[in-house]
Motif scaffolding. Structure first.
Motif, PDB file in Angstrom:
ATOM      1  N   THR A 412      -5.921   3.136  -1.896  1.00  0.00           N
ATOM      2  CA  THR A 412      -6.661   3.534  -0.696  1.00  0.00           C
ATOM      3  C   THR A 412      -6.250   4.963  -0.334  1.00  0.00           C
ATOM      4  OG1 THR A 412      -4.922   2.646   0.696  1.00  0.00           O
ATOM      5  CG2 THR A 412      -6.745   1.175   0.184  1.00  0.00           C
ATOM      6  N   ALA A 415      -2.844   5.134   1.279  1.00  0.00           N
ATOM      7  CA  ALA A 415      -1.744   4.875   0.350  1.00  0.00           C
ATOM      8  C   ALA A 415      -1.532   6.081  -0.554  1.00  0.00           C
ATOM      9  CB  ALA A 415      -2.038   3.629  -0.487  1.00  0.00           C
ATOM     10  N   TRP A 416      -2.617   6.703  -0.988  1.00  0.00           N
ATOM     11  CA  TRP A 416      -2.529   7.918  -1.819  1.00  0.00           C
ATOM     12  C   TRP A 416      -1.773   9.008  -1.075  1.00  0.00           C
ATOM     13  CZ3 TRP A 416      -3.046  10.724  -6.138  1.00  0.00           C
ATOM     14  CH2 TRP A 416      -3.327  12.085  -6.037  1.00  0.00           C
ATOM     15  N   ARG A 418       0.263   8.743   1.543  1.00  0.00           N
ATOM     16  CA  ARG A 418       1.612   8.383   1.945  1.00  0.00           C
ATOM     17  C   ARG A 418       2.547   8.225   0.748  1.00  0.00           C
ATOM     18  NH1 ARG A 418       3.873   3.260   3.242  1.00  0.00           N
ATOM     19  NH2 ARG A 418       1.957   2.299   2.530  1.00  0.00           N
TER      20      ARG A 418
ATOM     21  N   PHE B  83       3.375   6.736 -11.623  1.00  0.00           N
ATOM     22  CA  PHE B  83       3.817   7.775 -10.691  1.00  0.00           C
ATOM     23  C   PHE B  83       5.306   8.015 -10.901  1.00  0.00           C
ATOM     24  CE2 PHE B  83       0.196   5.874  -8.331  1.00  0.00           C
ATOM     25  CZ  PHE B  83      -0.621   6.988  -8.346  1.00  0.00           C
ATOM     26  N   LEU B  94       1.715  -1.498  -6.818  1.00  0.00           N
ATOM     27  CA  LEU B  94       0.496  -0.824  -6.355  1.00  0.00           C
ATOM     28  C   LEU B  94      -0.755  -1.389  -7.022  1.00  0.00           C
ATOM     29  CD1 LEU B  94       1.511   2.925  -6.083  1.00  0.00           C
ATOM     30  CD2 LEU B  94       0.975   1.340  -4.239  1.00  0.00           C
ATOM     31  N   PRO B  98      -3.259  -2.099  -3.603  1.00  0.00           N
ATOM     32  CA  PRO B  98      -3.660  -0.682  -3.648  1.00  0.00           C
ATOM     33  C   PRO B  98      -3.585   0.003  -2.287  1.00  0.00           C
ATOM     34  CG  PRO B  98      -5.315  -2.114  -4.651  1.00  0.00           C
ATOM     35  CD  PRO B  98      -4.357  -2.999  -3.943  1.00  0.00           C
ATOM     36  N   ASP B  99      -3.350  -0.760  -1.212  1.00  0.00           N
ATOM     37  CA  ASP B  99      -3.192  -0.108   0.087  1.00  0.00           C
ATOM     38  C   ASP B  99      -1.746   0.297   0.323  1.00  0.00           C
ATOM     39  OD1 ASP B  99      -2.051  -2.547   0.379  1.00  0.00           O
ATOM     40  OD2 ASP B  99      -3.100  -3.101   2.216  1.00  0.00           O
ATOM     41  N   GLY B 100      -0.877   0.030  -0.671  1.00  0.00           N
ATOM     42  CA  GLY B 100       0.509   0.454  -0.554  1.00  0.00           C
ATOM     43  C   GLY B 100       1.361  -0.444   0.318  1.00  0.00           C
TER      44      GLY B 100
END
Lengths: 500, 235
Positions: A412, A415-416, A418, B83, B94, B98-100
């Motif tokens: 999202t 998230a990218w 952060r 990453f 992740l 995917p929202d972390g």
């Protein structure tokens, strides 16, 4: 996409905040107000001092850069690093240092007096040019040095093996470089000096040494002639835009000089004493005023009054706010297009923007009560091009390296930002924050236009102390300002590096 | 079924065309000379590039308006598959969140299981920089395994590995294909990769994505263009 929307918002805010005040200034300037006889002199003086400052800086930069490029000596790295320092040095601090060396009771005059020679008066044209050279000689030197070090050392080896004379080497290798770099250095410095305010405020003044920026300030502060201030702001805008466009045409993108610690071996380079003379001269010219700030400031630290401490508090707050605003603004704009957009604000003078914002605010609030927020805003705006120049390359690299991976995972946007974008951007972010904070800390521009005694910043407080001849207190306050500026830069830049 | 219908797109100097269909669960090698458009083909399927004409369908549904993250596709790139500033476990987490957000204990167990499948047990706390090249590649495969999408695209992710390690990775990919039941497309320069891993081969050359052919059939009697690419005398 959300990121696109943010970029559009940030870009629009930038356009609105630059074009809005200008539009107001233009409208107002047409309404009333007219030139005075002195105004033409101000235009002439502004152009002349900027021309001289750029010329002297560039001429001296050539032998200094050449010497630094081809000599290796202890302290060279420190000296090269020092060449970057004037960028984050508060103008008022440098002026205090220059006064201590070249001022009425300064070192130079003491020596001249002892020898029975004529005294040197720092106020006026030569003082303004001197201060501008202090700030911009290092800039020109860095730009040239970068070019010099970009000449492959194989070329110098080839020149040596062809047994070229020094004159021939110069003509074949060095002259083309100088001809390429120097015009852009000249143009950049000319633009900077055209819009410089604090130097003219402290060392200029009077009918013979007033710049347009200073005239705007005087029209606002002393005559409260808003129409005339707007008219002058228009003149200033026109000059800066023309000069800015010329600079843009000839500029090469100077960068902040990675890899300046390299030095090219020069086979059989002659003129050791010549090089030593120039290196020594520039070292003394830069270090002596700074040394004097520290020396004279130390006893003054005990004279710091509550006003000064309060002003320091304001300045710290302002620096933090400006930095936060600038970075929040810069992140969505860290693209090629955003950088171009922000570049336009380089040619805008803070005083013109300040005048515009003053005119916008006046119908609604007492502008003087908005001194600190307006100063913070203008500082953020002024630092934006520099922040973008630092952030953009790395931001683009992160996007091109990890954008597809993020997409295939389906990260999202939040998230990218952060988890990937900000953590990977930490180093340049720290550096940009440090620069912005130091610039905001040392700025003496808009605040002079707006401030009342309750809302002074530290640079303004130094200026006031100077104005009331409390030189020791002013020296103490300058030292405090110097420490705070460099300290903020160091902490923030360091914060970006630790553990990264 | 993955269908590429009437695809046409301009590359520098030539146009790439293709018209073919692949079955779910197949293992496909995409081979051809460099610059022929193999990676471009994968980008079109993944949604990173739009074709000038034609479309991609999955189970009869057109994907033209579906962005990469919403396609039934996970992809391994030539590099940058993890990453570097996040631990392996966080990287894999992740794929599930995917929202972390924080992974649930259940999800953490799935991450552990994927690590175990790929022979990376106990390495979840390491950052990619502290792993060997082979371990990084397997970590990336574990990520694809967790994403559990029905199509897996591999764009030469093992090109930087040595021959022995590469064979090991091909076996790992075969295992991933079996475990997940996904349709796997892998770009390769090397015909022996195709023999080892793929049931069918898609040959890309001369501006054309040729329809898939059984690997054995293709290599036992290669068409002239492929023969020239492989460096074989006509015989």
């Amino acid at each position: 996409m959300a990121q696109r929307a943010l970029a559009i918002i940030a870009g629009s805010a930038l356009a609105l905040l630059t074009l809005g005040p200008i539009a107001v200034v233009l409208l107002r300037a047409e309404g009333f107000g007219s030139f005075r006889p002195g105004d033409l002199d101000a235009v002439r003086f502004t152009v002349w001092q900027a021309f001289l400052s750029a010329l002297v800086s560039c001429l001296f930069a050539v032998p200094v850069a050449r010497a630094l490029a081809r000599r290796r000596f202890p302290g060279r790295a420190v000296l090269v690093a020092l060449l970057g320092a004037p960028f984050i040095l508060p103008v008022i601090v440098a002026v205090m240092g220059l006064l201590a060396v070249f001022g009425g009771a300064g070192l130079v005059n003491t020596v001249l007096g002892a020898l029975g020679l004529a005294r040197f008066d720092i106020y006026g044209l030569h003082g303004v040019v001197l201060a501008h050279v202090f700030f911009n000689l290092p800039l020109a030197t860095r730009m040239l040095l970068q070019g010099w070090l970009a000449i492959p050392s194989e070329r110098f080896r080839l020149a040596a093996s062809l047994n070229l004379t020094p004159r021939a080497t110069f003509l074949v290798l060095e002259w083309p470089l100088i001809r390429r770099v120097l015009p852009s250095a000249f143009a950049v410095i000319f633009v900077i000096c055209l819009t410089s305010f604090a130097v003219a405020l402290t060392l200029g003044g009077g009918p013979r040494a007033t710049t347009v920026e200073l005239a705007i300030y005087q029209a606002m502060r002393f005559d409260f002639d808003l129409g005339r201030a707007a008219l002058l702001a228009m003149v200033q805008l026109g000059m800066a835009l023309v000069a800015g466009m010329v600079a843009w045409r000839v500029s090469l993108g100077s960068g902040f000089g990675a890899g300046l610690d390299r030095q090219t071996p020069h086979w059989g380079a002659r003129g050791l004493w010549f090089d030593a003379f120039w290196i020594g001269l520039v070292a003394v010219f830069l270090l002596l005023p700074l040394g004097m700030v520290i020396l004279r400031g130390l006893p003054g630290l005990w004279l710091l009054g509550s006003d000064t401490l309060r002003a320091a508090g304001h300045s710290l707050l302002l620096a933090v706010a400006s930095t936060t605003l600038c970075l929040i603004w810069a992140l969505p704009l860290a693209t090629r297009r955003g950088e171009l957009l922000a570049l336009s604000s380089i040619a805008l003078s803070p005083l013109v923007l300040g005048t515009g914002l003053f005119l916008i605010l006046r119908p609604f609030v007492n502008p003087f009560s908005m001194a600190l927020p307006v100063t913070g805003l203008v500082n953020a705006l002024m630092a934006l091009p520099f922040a973008l120049r630092i952030l953009r390359p790395e931001a683009e690299a992160i996007r091109s390296d990890f954008g597809r991976l993020a997409q295939t995972i389906g990260l999202t946007p939040w998230a990218w930002t952060r988890l990937v974008f900000l953590p990977r951007l930490r180093r340049p972010l720290g550096f940009a924050a440090g620069l912005t904070a130091a610039l905001a800390m040392g700025d003496l521009g808009v605040i002079a236009l707006f401030a009342d005694p309750d809302r002074a910043t530290l640079p303004l407080q130094v200026y006031r102390l100077m104005g009331s001849y409390q030189m020791e207190a002013a020296a103490g306050a300058s030292l405090l300002l110097l420490c705070l500026s460099l300290g903020l830069f160091w902490i923030l830049d360091r914060g970006g590096r630790v553990g990264a | 079924m993955l269908e590429v219908k009437g695809m046409r797109l301009a590359l520098d100097g030539f146009a790439l065309e293709g018209d073919f269909a692949l079955q779910p669960g197949e293992t496909i090698a995409v081979i051809g000379p460099s610059g022929a458009g193999k990676s471009t083909l994968l980008d079109v399927i993944a949604g990173f590039r739009k074709p000038d004409a034609g479309q991609v369908l999955w189970q009869g549904q057109g994907l033209s308006d579906v962005p990469p993250q919403a396609r039934p596709v996970s992809m391994l790139f030539q590099d940058q598959n993890l990453f570097p500033h996040l631990t392996l476990a966080r990287n894999l987490g992740l794929a599930l969140r995917p929202d972390g957000g924080r992974v649930t204990p259940d999800e953490a167990a799935r991450v552990e299981a994927a690590l175990k499948t790929m022979g990376l047990e106990g390495l979840g706390n390491r950052k990619p920089g502290a792993l060997s090249g082979g371990q990084q590649a397997r970590g990336a495969l574990a990520r694809v395994l967790l994403q559990a999408r029905p199509i897996i695209l591999l764009d030469e992710p093992f090109a930087a590995l040595g021959p022995a390690l590469r064979q090991e990775m091909l076996d790992a990919v075969t295992e991933v294909a079996q475990v997940s039941g996904a349709l796997v497309l892998m770009v390769s320069h090397d015909p022996s990769d195709a023999r080892r891993f793929a049931r069918r081969v898609v040959y890309v050359d001369g501006g054309r994505v040729h329809a898939p052919v059984e690997t054995k059939v293709l290599f036992d009697d290669p068409p002239p263009a492929l023969r020239a690419y492989l460096g074989q005398e006509p015989g």
